[in-house]
Design a protein around this motif. Sequence first.
Motif, PDB file in Angstrom:
ATOM      1  N   GLN A 115      -6.939  10.964   5.085  1.00 12.54           N
ATOM      2  CA  GLN A 115      -5.511  10.796   5.330  1.00 12.54           C
ATOM      3  C   GLN A 115      -5.103   9.354   5.158  1.00 12.54           C
ATOM      4  O   GLN A 115      -5.866   8.446   5.490  1.00 12.54           O
ATOM      5  N   GLU A 116      -3.903   9.144   4.664  1.00 14.86           N
ATOM      6  CA  GLU A 116      -3.298   7.825   4.699  1.00 14.86           C
ATOM      7  C   GLU A 116      -2.601   7.666   6.040  1.00 14.86           C
ATOM      8  O   GLU A 116      -1.932   8.587   6.519  1.00 14.86           O
ATOM      9  N   GLU A 174      -6.229   4.102   6.107  1.00  9.95           N
ATOM     10  CA  GLU A 174      -6.757   5.436   5.825  1.00  9.95           C
ATOM     11  C   GLU A 174      -7.725   5.849   6.919  1.00  9.95           C
ATOM     12  O   GLU A 174      -8.284   5.011   7.632  1.00  9.95           O
TER      13      GLU A 174
END
Length: 212
Positions: free
Chosen positions: A71-72, A80
């Motif tokens: 995920q960012e 991240e």
Amino acid sequence: AHLAAGDPQCVPWKKNACCSARVSHELHRDKSSLYNFSWEHCGRMEPACKRHFIQNNCLYECSPNLGPWFQEVNQKWRKERFLNVPLCKEDCLDWWEDCRTSYTCKSSWHKGWNWSSGSNQCPTGTTCDTFESFFPTPAALCEGIWNHDYKFTNYSRGSGRCIQMWFDAAEGNPNEEVARFYALALSAGTMSLGTGPLLLSAALMLPLGLLD
């Protein structure tokens, strides 16, 4: 990348790693220059416990198989993260059992430390106690300590549905099959992984040829 054979906890990723030999070496130090994070903020940590944290870091920094959980995030200290990586039951149980008698002062390690010395120290008002007092169950440890990087599962090693923090590379990397399964499920829209925005291109982060 190719890792140094002298860094035993990162050996499973020696042939196909996303980290360098220098990073692997740093991950094995008690206070790595990568994080300036000390495992022994409450005194000596048992070696059997410490190895799980080193394996955790090796998986986090070196594994090419965590794309589906990438995920960012918009945080000051990172851009991240991984969220709800399904950890094999045995890995979580062993981690908890080997660490239950070591000491810490927090039930969540991803933030809230006193960094005034340049390294993590217990924040004011906290006291050191056993891991078991902060993490009464294996799930509490595996899911809570890094703010849900991992998800406790009832899947066993070899099921093809859970990530192993450790494996014998001579027998192949079992996490490749797991990453393939979840990446395909994600790209097909049949599975939700975690909460918050996911990179729909997660499958593209897998090693070339993995989805062939």
